[in-house]
Design a protein around this motif. Structure first.
Motif, PDB file in Angstrom:
ATOM      1  N   SER A  41      16.644 -22.836 -21.834  1.00 18.99           N
ATOM      2  CA  SER A  41      16.325 -22.574 -23.233  1.00 18.99           C
ATOM      3  C   SER A  41      15.077 -23.338 -23.639  1.00 18.99           C
ATOM      4  CB  SER A  41      17.499 -22.967 -24.144  1.00 18.99           C
ATOM      5  OG  SER A  41      18.661 -22.254 -23.825  1.00 18.99           O
ATOM      6  N   THR A  42      14.445 -22.852 -24.695  1.00 23.87           N
ATOM      7  CA  THR A  42      13.313 -23.552 -25.295  1.00 23.87           C
ATOM      8  C   THR A  42      13.203 -23.154 -26.753  1.00 23.87           C
ATOM      9  OG1 THR A  42      10.940 -24.006 -25.165  1.00 23.87           O
ATOM     10  CG2 THR A  42      11.629 -21.778 -24.668  1.00 23.87           C
ATOM     11  N   TRP A 197       7.624  -8.930 -29.192  1.00 20.49           N
ATOM     12  CA  TRP A 197       8.025  -9.823 -28.108  1.00 20.49           C
ATOM     13  C   TRP A 197       7.956 -11.263 -28.599  1.00 20.49           C
ATOM     14  CZ3 TRP A 197       3.353  -7.135 -27.977  1.00 20.49           C
ATOM     15  CH2 TRP A 197       2.202  -7.918 -28.122  1.00 20.49           C
ATOM     16  N   VAL A 198       8.464 -12.165 -27.781  1.00 24.20           N
ATOM     17  CA  VAL A 198       8.380 -13.594 -28.058  1.00 24.20           C
ATOM     18  C   VAL A 198       7.686 -14.249 -26.875  1.00 24.20           C
ATOM     19  CG1 VAL A 198       9.679 -15.731 -28.328  1.00 24.20           C
ATOM     20  CG2 VAL A 198      10.406 -13.683 -29.531  1.00 24.20           C
ATOM     21  N   THR A 199       6.683 -15.042 -27.157  1.00 26.65           N
ATOM     22  CA  THR A 199       6.040 -15.851 -26.124  1.00 26.65           C
ATOM     23  C   THR A 199       6.720 -17.207 -26.114  1.00 26.65           C
ATOM     24  OG1 THR A 199       3.926 -14.694 -26.383  1.00 26.65           O
ATOM     25  CG2 THR A 199       3.891 -16.838 -25.297  1.00 26.65           C
ATOM     26  N   ALA A 200       7.515 -17.453 -25.054  1.00 29.34           N
ATOM     27  CA  ALA A 200       8.286 -18.691 -24.938  1.00 29.34           C
ATOM     28  C   ALA A 200       7.625 -19.593 -23.903  1.00 29.34           C
ATOM     29  CB  ALA A 200       9.721 -18.378 -24.529  1.00 29.34           C
ATOM     30  N   ASN A 201       7.332 -20.813 -24.292  1.00 26.20           N
ATOM     31  CA  ASN A 201       6.659 -21.771 -23.410  1.00 26.20           C
ATOM     32  C   ASN A 201       7.694 -22.673 -22.737  1.00 26.20           C
ATOM     33  OD1 ASN A 201       3.821 -21.066 -24.168  1.00 26.20           O
ATOM     34  ND2 ASN A 201       4.562 -21.697 -26.169  1.00 26.20           N
ATOM     35  N   LYS A 203       9.203 -25.225 -19.763  1.00 27.16           N
ATOM     36  CA  LYS A 203       8.746 -26.276 -18.866  1.00 27.16           C
ATOM     37  C   LYS A 203       8.659 -25.732 -17.447  1.00 27.16           C
ATOM     38  CE  LYS A 203      10.607 -30.182 -21.493  1.00 27.16           C
ATOM     39  NZ  LYS A 203      11.546 -31.328 -21.459  1.00 27.16           N
ATOM     40  N   GLU A 204       7.669 -26.183 -16.711  1.00 29.10           N
ATOM     41  CA  GLU A 204       7.485 -25.695 -15.342  1.00 29.10           C
ATOM     42  C   GLU A 204       8.704 -25.946 -14.471  1.00 29.10           C
ATOM     43  OE1 GLU A 204       4.521 -27.997 -13.138  1.00 29.10           O
ATOM     44  OE2 GLU A 204       4.469 -29.393 -14.833  1.00 29.10           O
ATOM     45  N   THR A 205       9.460 -26.994 -14.777  1.00 27.12           N
ATOM     46  CA  THR A 205      10.654 -27.313 -14.000  1.00 27.12           C
ATOM     47  C   THR A 205      11.804 -26.353 -14.271  1.00 27.12           C
ATOM     48  OG1 THR A 205      11.233 -28.889 -15.750  1.00 27.12           O
ATOM     49  CG2 THR A 205      10.095 -29.752 -13.807  1.00 27.12           C
ATOM     50  N   SER A 206      11.655 -25.473 -15.273  1.00 29.68           N
ATOM     51  CA  SER A 206      12.723 -24.526 -15.620  1.00 29.68           C
ATOM     52  C   SER A 206      12.506 -23.141 -15.033  1.00 29.68           C
ATOM     53  CB  SER A 206      12.828 -24.402 -17.148  1.00 29.68           C
ATOM     54  OG  SER A 206      13.062 -25.652 -17.744  1.00 29.68           O
ATOM     55  N   LEU A 207      11.412 -22.939 -14.325  1.00 32.76           N
ATOM     56  CA  LEU A 207      11.022 -21.596 -13.918  1.00 32.76           C
ATOM     57  C   LEU A 207      11.376 -21.257 -12.473  1.00 32.76           C
ATOM     58  CD1 LEU A 207       7.485 -21.387 -15.566  1.00 32.76           C
ATOM     59  CD2 LEU A 207       9.636 -20.471 -16.425  1.00 32.76           C
ATOM     60  N   GLY A 208      12.050 -22.168 -11.788  1.00 31.40           N
ATOM     61  CA  GLY A 208      12.295 -21.951 -10.363  1.00 31.40           C
ATOM     62  C   GLY A 208      13.083 -20.699 -10.049  1.00 31.40           C
ATOM     63  N   HIS A 209      13.999 -20.284 -10.934  1.00 33.00           N
ATOM     64  CA  HIS A 209      14.855 -19.132 -10.671  1.00 33.00           C
ATOM     65  C   HIS A 209      14.569 -17.963 -11.609  1.00 33.00           C
ATOM     66  CE1 HIS A 209      17.193 -21.451  -7.861  1.00 33.00           C
ATOM     67  NE2 HIS A 209      17.441 -22.377  -8.780  1.00 33.00           N
ATOM     68  N   MET A 210      13.602 -18.099 -12.498  1.00 31.46           N
ATOM     69  CA  MET A 210      13.332 -17.041 -13.468  1.00 31.46           C
ATOM     70  C   MET A 210      12.460 -15.953 -12.846  1.00 31.46           C
ATOM     71  SD  MET A 210      11.599 -17.303 -17.274  1.00 31.46           S
ATOM     72  CE  MET A 210      12.669 -18.674 -17.733  1.00 31.46           C
ATOM     73  N   ASP A 284      13.886 -19.534 -30.993  1.00 35.29           N
ATOM     74  CA  ASP A 284      14.548 -20.180 -29.859  1.00 35.29           C
ATOM     75  C   ASP A 284      14.886 -19.097 -28.843  1.00 35.29           C
ATOM     76  OD1 ASP A 284      14.399 -22.454 -31.326  1.00 35.29           O
ATOM     77  OD2 ASP A 284      16.536 -22.639 -31.717  1.00 35.29           O
ATOM     78  N   VAL A 285      14.625 -19.362 -27.576  1.00 39.03           N
ATOM     79  CA  VAL A 285      14.844 -18.372 -26.519  1.00 39.03           C
ATOM     80  C   VAL A 285      15.692 -18.978 -25.419  1.00 39.03           C
ATOM     81  CG1 VAL A 285      13.758 -16.884 -24.789  1.00 39.03           C
ATOM     82  CG2 VAL A 285      12.665 -17.206 -27.011  1.00 39.03           C
ATOM     83  N   THR A 286      16.710 -18.228 -25.011  1.00 42.28           N
ATOM     84  CA  THR A 286      17.532 -18.597 -23.865  1.00 42.28           C
ATOM     85  C   THR A 286      17.450 -17.487 -22.843  1.00 42.28           C
ATOM     86  OG1 THR A 286      19.066 -19.855 -25.255  1.00 42.28           O
ATOM     87  CG2 THR A 286      19.836 -19.208 -23.063  1.00 42.28           C
ATOM     88  N   VAL A 287      17.058 -17.814 -21.624  1.00 46.92           N
ATOM     89  CA  VAL A 287      16.951 -16.842 -20.536  1.00 46.92           C
ATOM     90  C   VAL A 287      18.073 -17.099 -19.550  1.00 46.92           C
ATOM     91  CG1 VAL A 287      15.537 -16.020 -18.603  1.00 46.92           C
ATOM     92  CG2 VAL A 287      14.466 -16.564 -20.800  1.00 46.92           C
TER      93      VAL A 287
END
Length: 295
Positions: A41-42, A197-201, A203-210, A284-287
């Motif tokens: 989330s962010t 759309w939503v541009t969600a920023n 953290k780089e450490t959260s993108l490993g499985h996205m 707020d965005v949760t993926v």
């Protein structure tokens, strides 16, 4: 002896209870840890949409303005009209030129026909026949140019009426009748309502499985009680700072490692006119990661 037995049994029950509680705590911690692996989330996210800059393709004073600022419009709806009279006159002049060029061509073709017949009987020279044919070619080219000028004049006349290219909302619309409009100069914006759309920023450490296609939940700060469904449609090829005007220079002696954020575009799948969206507003965005990548 019976008291010792009772004490032993009580102690055994306490140990069993403590062991059970420890197992519950460990299981809860495991479930919580696994849940953290299933989504990220962010709150560093903002609503976006396509923004069309409305400009006229011909110049002139605004004769009529049919819309108002911050109002919804439909595709092909009239926005404003530039005074068409000069362009109507240009169309009439172009038509007169076409008629003139056509008459000259008809006359040249007739002269060329007579010249060729007389040259065939040796009453005129072959040079006279060739000159007449050249005149016909020149008049045909002149007629084609006049027809092109007429088409251009008609096109310019059609540009006097400016219509909405898509459904959306007007923004920064201050045009009034009588204002002189320069061709190609942006006048106001049309925020397209077909896609948000939503541009969600993240953290780089959260993108490993996205990956693209992951589902998402979006909460807009304007509507804290409403949840929009979303889908990841794009992950930027670089962090936000990588595309800034002055990207950071890390090749220095006092460099400090900072976790970077990467823009992720989340398409809103269920926009609702009862919950109108506004570009630039916070969210707020949760993926949620797909099941087959959890392990």
């Amino acid at each position: 002896m019976s008291r010792l037995s009772q004490f032993a049994r009580a102690l055994s029950r306490q140990k069993a209870l403590l062991a059970f509680i420890a197992i519950l705590v460990l299981y809860g911690a495991y479930v919580y840890w696994r849940s953290l692996q299933d989504y990220v989330s962010t709150d560093d996210a903002y609503v976006g949409a396509h923004v069309v800059s409305i400009a006229a393709q011909v110049a002139g004073p605004a004769a009529q303005v049919f819309v108002h600022d911050n109002r919804p419009v439909r595709a092909h709806q009239r926005l404003f009209e530039i005074d068409p009279h000069p362009y109507q006159i240009a169309v009439l002049a172009a038509r007169a030129l076409v008629a003139q060029r056509h008459a000259l061509l008809v006359n040249a073709e007739a002269i060329s026909g007579r010249t060729q017949r007389m040259a065939a009987r040796h009453f005129l020279s072959s040079q006279a026949s060739e000159t007449a044919q050249a005149t016909v070619k020149a008049d045909r080219a002149a007629l084609a140019a006049a027809q092109a000028a007429l088409a251009r004049a008609k096109l310019n006349l059609s540009y006097c009426l400016v219509r909405a290219p898509t459904n959306g909302y007007l923004s920064n619309m201050r045009l009034r009748p009588g204002a002189y409009i320069q061709a190609g100069t942006p006048l106001f914006a049309l925020i397209a309502s077909r896609e948000y759309w939503v541009t969600a920023n993240f953290k780089e450490t959260s993108l490993g499985h996205m990956v693209v296609g992951d589902r998402a939940h979006v909460h807009i700060d304007m509507y804290p009680g409403h949840m929009f469904r979303g889908k990841v449609v794009g992950i930027s090829g670089g962090s936000g700072t990588a595309f800034s005007l002055l990207p950071p220079e890390n090749a220095t002696g006092n460099w400090v490692k900072v976790t970077q954020r990467v823009p992720v575009r989340v398409l809103i799948l269920d926009p609702n006119p009862h919950w109108p969206l506004r570009i630039g507003t916070s969210a707020d965005v949760t993926v949620f990661f797909r099941t087959h990548r959890r392990h």
